[in-house]
Design a protein around this motif. Structure first.
Motif, PDB file in Angstrom:
ATOM      1  N   VAL A 215       0.850  -1.179   0.000  1.00 37.50           N
ATOM      2  CA  VAL A 215       0.000   0.000   0.000  1.00 37.50           C
ATOM      3  C   VAL A 215       0.895   1.241   0.000  1.00 37.50           C
ATOM      4  N   PRO A 216       0.634   2.226  -0.862  1.00 36.24           N
ATOM      5  CA  PRO A 216       1.482   3.426  -0.879  1.00 36.24           C
ATOM      6  C   PRO A 216       1.614   4.051   0.505  1.00 36.24           C
ATOM      7  N   SER A 217       2.838   4.419   0.838  1.00 36.60           N
ATOM      8  CA  SER A 217       3.074   4.980   2.176  1.00 36.60           C
ATOM      9  C   SER A 217       4.310   5.869   2.134  1.00 36.60           C
ATOM     10  N   GLN A 218       4.445   6.685   3.164  1.00 35.96           N
ATOM     11  CA  GLN A 218       5.654   7.472   3.337  1.00 35.96           C
ATOM     12  C   GLN A 218       6.621   6.701   4.228  1.00 35.96           C
ATOM     13  N   LEU A 219       7.874   7.120   4.209  1.00 30.15           N
ATOM     14  CA  LEU A 219       8.833   6.525   5.125  1.00 30.15           C
ATOM     15  C   LEU A 219       8.380   6.772   6.556  1.00 30.15           C
ATOM     16  N   PRO A 220       8.320   5.739   7.398  1.00 25.91           N
ATOM     17  CA  PRO A 220       7.891   5.948   8.788  1.00 25.91           C
ATOM     18  C   PRO A 220       8.794   6.950   9.500  1.00 25.91           C
ATOM     19  N   ARG A 221       8.219   7.709  10.376  1.00 27.90           N
ATOM     20  CA  ARG A 221       8.998   8.710  11.102  1.00 27.90           C
ATOM     21  C   ARG A 221      10.093   8.081  11.950  1.00 27.90           C
TER      22      ARG A 221
END
Length: 1024
Positions: A215-221
């Motif tokens: 699923v498209p996602s950003q790099l986790p913080r």
């Protein structure tokens, strides 16, 4: 007291001798017995393992022996006499992992990388209580990773890459707190990954790469909290957003790969503050902007920013990176000059700046202070001379500077660079002579000099490994030396548009591997060599625009794979040898000569309409060819007319007599079938007799013909059953070649049965003819559907305007792959087809593919073992390059041919489509090498927005199958798995073509770094 004291030593001796030493000996003997029992038990487990895996050939050495312990077996590592490691990679294991494997109580490592193990995750390993290292990658595991995987609490290394595991990655993995290495790349995960993974504080390596169903996602913080992480890889995982500045918090990071994601924004300058970073990949993203000047990482040793959209200049501060060994900025939009200080870096060995907009001169100190191994600045706007000391460190093996505006003479030092393997200097403005030593550089395999202003003469000798010389469009002069016969390994020789003079020496015809000879637009004269039969591999011969005279050698017509012949604009005279009509030519040009007489009948067709122009003495019997009609004089004397009448009367009488004789002979021939008692051998249950077959051998029923005979469509009974009959026959007894083909086909097809291999029903033998009776395939062969000029119905002969849509093409590819996979892996011994091509892939009424025509097939003694042939057979455009050179065959030559079929399916082109020395496989690679969109190469008849990605992946698979080096090609089993994954998307548009052998991971993770057809592929798979 003194007396007691003096007796103490005796007491100690008594105690040691009579009590302690015997106890020690007893305990040691018990320990030895226990160790022996453990070894016996573990040996039995190993033998049971081998048996449960059906005794794979790779484990035949697992047998009990009195001479050595099982601990000496290469797959086994023991400590204190007990097994601690099982290293079972690459052993062709096809069965699941049995539960008794955990009877090896001290097992700490299990590695089954790259086998064919099926099933779900092997939870039986939960009982291996001491397991700390588990590698299940490159197998056929499927289903979810179990949610209770944290029961394997001691795991430190978990590698599950390139499998078919699916669904979400369970959060329970994050409870394996001792993990140091976690690789979960390239599987079928169609959900997401748990952010809790980034809380594994002991992680040193984390790879989630090539999971494009995430699923498209950003790099986790919290990903930067991994303070011990050295290796972090997440290319092609649907990451979006930017790369955070906090990446510099990962102080131990050495490798960062975030490529092939839709990332945006600028590359943060903080990346260069990572003091241990040695490899950085952010290629093929949407990262834009210029390279930041804030480069503070003095220990940075490798920068890989290739194939982005980076603009601006190359920062001067790169020249401060004293440890920099690799600078890869190719495939961007960088402009300006190359900073001079980069040439002073002491560790620099790999420079790749190609495909940018760089200008100015190349800094002259490149190579002077560092051991350059690879220097690539091609496709820019650079000017000036090449640096004199590029090979100063005597390590340079790859030099690519083509398509610039470089000038001046070539550095003399290149002539002393014995490490050079590939030298690409073409399309510049170099002048003067080629350094003498460069021709003889002992490792040189390809030398590209075309489109310059170079001069001088051809050398007497060449490097023994040199296979390609391209030197067209220069000012080379003098004669072709007679020592050219020593250029034994030459494959391509292009010296067109130069000033070469003299004759074409006979010695040039002695090069057995030569495929392409281009000598057009020179000043060659004299007659052509008569004996040219050694050119067994020659496909292209162009001697046009010279001053060659005399006749055309008839033996040109016997060159087995020649497809392009251009002898135009010379002074050739005499007749056109009829033997040339036997060639299967795609291009023929004999125009602008002094040829005379009739054109051979087989050349009188529209394909060669412009091939004979400006030869005033030529004529043709068919006015379709734009020439005079033979014997067209309109005025004859009456005497000539009377003579002609007499001649015609005699001829008519002779024709009548001949027809009578032929009728008598045909009658006898038909009787011969019965007089010689034809023998029928059946391989299936039949509902017809040989008389049903023999009565149908009529010209009316012929649907095709080939080198070995005609093919008939015969109705064998009133129920409408139809069979196809191949008749291998001759006017004399069957010659040895046809007999061998018949025997090979019967031997193979009579003993194998597979849904995707043509079914041989029976064979009928007679003295002068052999009949092979097959199931009838209603939709003819694949090439009839792919190539418009051949789209005729095999039954009616009417043009077929139907388009073979992509789903059917993929279905056909899968079916053919299954058939070949069966031949290579499930037949004993394995079978190599040797003539895989679209015309030998037949289609039934449902377009199911079946491999046919086994006349050239060979059986191998052992899987993977090469067998030498006495000659090269097969079809041009489908032949693997190593087969043409060595005549040795193994499974990889079929893989190459099948790769060409995949390229046909995806592009719609024919196998021999290409320019000059390029067939379809070369053309496809060149298309990618030039950076053109793959979609431009695809067949316009079938591609659309919904399938272009899928077709592109099959196109790329075709390129990998046609890799120049056999060891870099996949197996048919791997090819089939890729195609099966592609077929999933026929039912789910969200699915992509993904598998352990997909294209992007190959480019990134394989032993080589270039495309499989790359000219840098010269010696070994691990050239770099």
């Amino acid at each position: 007291m003194p007396r007691l004291t003096s007796s103490l030593p005796r007491i100690r001796f008594f105690f040691l001798f009579y009590f302690y030493i015997p106890c020690l000996v007893f305990l040691c003997s018990l320990s030895h017995v226990a160790e022996s029992q453990i070894q016996d038990q573990e040996l039995q487990v190993l033998l049971q393992l081998r048996q449960s895996w059906q005794d794979p050939s790779s484990l035949t050495h697992w047998v009990p022996s009195n001479s050595s312990s099982h601990c000496t077996w290469p797959e086994i590592i023991c400590q204190d006499g007990s097994i601690t490691e099982l290293n079972l990679a690459n052993l062709n294991i096809n069965y699941s992992i049995p539960p008794f494997i955990c009877d090896l109580k001290n097992l700490t490592k299990l590695d089954v990388f790259n086998n064919n193990i099926p099933g779900e995750f092997p939870t039986v390993l939960y009982d291996c209580s001491k397991l700390v290292y588990l590698d299940l990658s490159q197998n056929y595991f499927q289903g979810p990773i179990p949610s209770d995987i944290d029961r394997m609490a001691d795991l430190q290394v978990l590698i599950l890459s390139a499998t078919s595991f699916s669904f979400d990655i369970p959060a329970s993995i994050a409870r394996l707190q001792r993990l140091r290495i976690l690789h979960l790349n390239q599987s079928e995960y169609n959900g997401t990954y748990p952010e809790e993974i980034f809380g594994l504080s002991n992680l040193e390596e984390l790879s989630l790469a090539y999971n494009d169903k995430f699923v498209p996602s950003q790099l986790p913080r919290n990903f930067t909290a991994l303070k011990k992480l050295r290796f972090f890889s997440m290319p092609q995982t649907n990451l979006f957003g930017g790369i955070p500045e906090t990446v510099s918090d990962m102080e131990a990071l050495e490798y960062l790969n975030l490529g092939a994601n839709p990332l945006t924004g600028k590359i943060p300058g903080s990346i260069f503050a990572l003091r241990n970073l040695s490899q950085l990949y952010v290629y093929k993203t949407n990262v834009s902007g210029s390279i930041p000047q804030a480069v503070r990482a003095t220990k940075l040793s490798g920068i890989h920013l290739s194939y982005n959209k980076l603009t601006g200049n190359i920062p001067v501060d790169f020249g401060k990176l004293e440890n920099l060994s690799c600078l890869n900025l190719e495939g961007n939009q960088l402009s300006g000059g190359i900073p001079e200080r980069i040439g002073h870096l002491p560790s620099l060995s790999d420079v790749r700046l190609s495909n940018n907009n760089l200008s100015g001169t190349i800094p002259p100190d490149f190579g002077k202070f560092s051991p350059l191994r690879r220097f690539e600045v091609a496709f820019n706007n650079l000017t000036g001379a090449l640096p004199e000391q590029l090979c100063h460190g005597s390590m340079l093996f790859g030099l690519a500077v083509m398509y610039n505006n470089l000038s001046g003479e070539l550095p003399e030092s290149l002539g002393n660079c014995n490490t050079l393997s590939l030298t690409m200097l073409n399309n510049n403005r170099f002048t003067g002579n080629v350094p003498a030593g460069l021709w003889m550089s002992q490792n040189l395999t390809a030398l590209y000099l075309s489109v310059n202003e170079l001069s001088g003469e051809l050398p007497e000798e060449l490097s023994p490994d040199l296979t390609r010389i391209k030197m067209s469009n220069n000012k080379f002069s003098g004669k072709i030396p007679t020592t050219v016969s020593s250029w034994r390994n030459l494959v391509v020789f292009d010296a067109s548009n130069n000033l070469l003079s003299g004759t074409v020496p006979t010695e040039l015809t002695e090069l057995p591997y030569l495929t392409t000879l281009l000598l057009s637009q020179n000043e060659l004269s004299g007659i052509l060599p008569i004996d040219i039969v050694s050119w067994k591999s020659l496909t292209t011969l162009n001697l046009s625009h010279n001053k060659i005279s005399g006749p055309i050698p008839s033996k040109i017509g016997f060159l087995p794979v020649l497809t392009r012949l251009d002898l135009s604009d010379n002074q050739l005279s005499g007749l056109i040898p009829p033997e040339i009509g036997q060639l299967n030519l795609n291009r023929l040009n004999l125009s602008s000569n002094r040829l005379s007489g009739p054109i051979p009948a087989k050349l009188e067709n529209g394909a060669y309409d412009d091939s004979f122009l400006n030869n005033s003495g030529l004529c043709a019997s068919n006015s379709f060819v734009r020439l005079n009609v033979c014997n067209s004089q309109s005025h004859r004397s009456s005497k000539t007319d009377r003579t002609l009448i007499v001649i015609l009367t005699i001829a008519a009488a002779m024709v009548i007599v001949l027809l009578v004789l032929l009728m008598i002979r045909a009658s006898r021939k038909n009787r011969d079938w019965y007089d010689s008692t034809p023998k029928l051998t059946s391989f299936q249950r039949l509902n017809f007799t040989e008389s049903n077959i023999l009565s149908g051998l009529k010209e009316l029923n012929v649907i095709g013909s080939g080198g070995s005979g005609k093919v008939y469509r015969i109705d064998v009974n009133p129920s409408g059953d139809v069979v196809a009959v191949k008749r291998i026959s001759n006017n004399r007894k069957l010659d040895e070649k046809l007999e061998k083909q018949f025997v090979a086909e019967v031997e193979i097809l009579g003993n194998i049965k597979h849904l995707h291999i043509i079914k041989l029903l029976c064979c009928i033998s007679c003295e002068n003819s052999k009949l092979l009776v097959y199931e009838f395939m209603e939709n003819s062969s694949l090439d009839h559907w792919l190539h418009k000029k051949k789209r005729l119905s095999p039954i009616s002969g009417v043009a077929n305007n139907m388009i073979l849509e992509w789903p059917k093409r993929l279905q056909i590819a899968i079916g053919a792959a299954k058939g070949l996979c069966y031949m290579h892996n499930d037949c004993s011994p394995p079978i190599i087809h040797r003539d895989v091509k679209s015309s030998n892939i037949l289609l039934d009424s449902e377009f199911n593919a079946k491999i046919a025509d086994f006349g050239l097939a060979r059986m191998l003694a052992k899987p993977g073992e090469a067998v030498s042939m006495t000659s090269v057979v097969g079809s041009f455009g489908y032949l693997a390059p190593e087969y043409a050179r060595t005549t040795r065959v193994n499974e990889k030559i079929d893989v190459y041919s099948f790769g060409v079929v995949l390229l046909e399916l995806t592009t719609g082109k024919e196998a021999n489509d290409g320019d000059e020395d390029m067939c379809l496989a070369d053309w496809a690679w060149r298309h990618m090498q030039d950076g053109k969109p793959i979609s431009d190469a695809l067949d316009e008849e079938v591609k659309d927005e919904s399938n272009v990605d899928e077709i592109s992946n099959v196109f790329k698979l075709g390129i990998f199958c046609t890799a120049t080096l056999p060891c870099t090609r996949p197996t048919m089993k791997e090819v089939l798995q890729v195609l099966l994954k592609c077929s999933d998307s026929l039912y789910n548009v969200e699915k992509k073509c993904r598998h352990k052998f997909d294209v992007v991971p190959l480019l990134e993770n394989s032993k080589y770094e270039e495309m499989p057809h790359s000219d840098f592929h010269v010696l070994e798979c691990n050239t770099y």
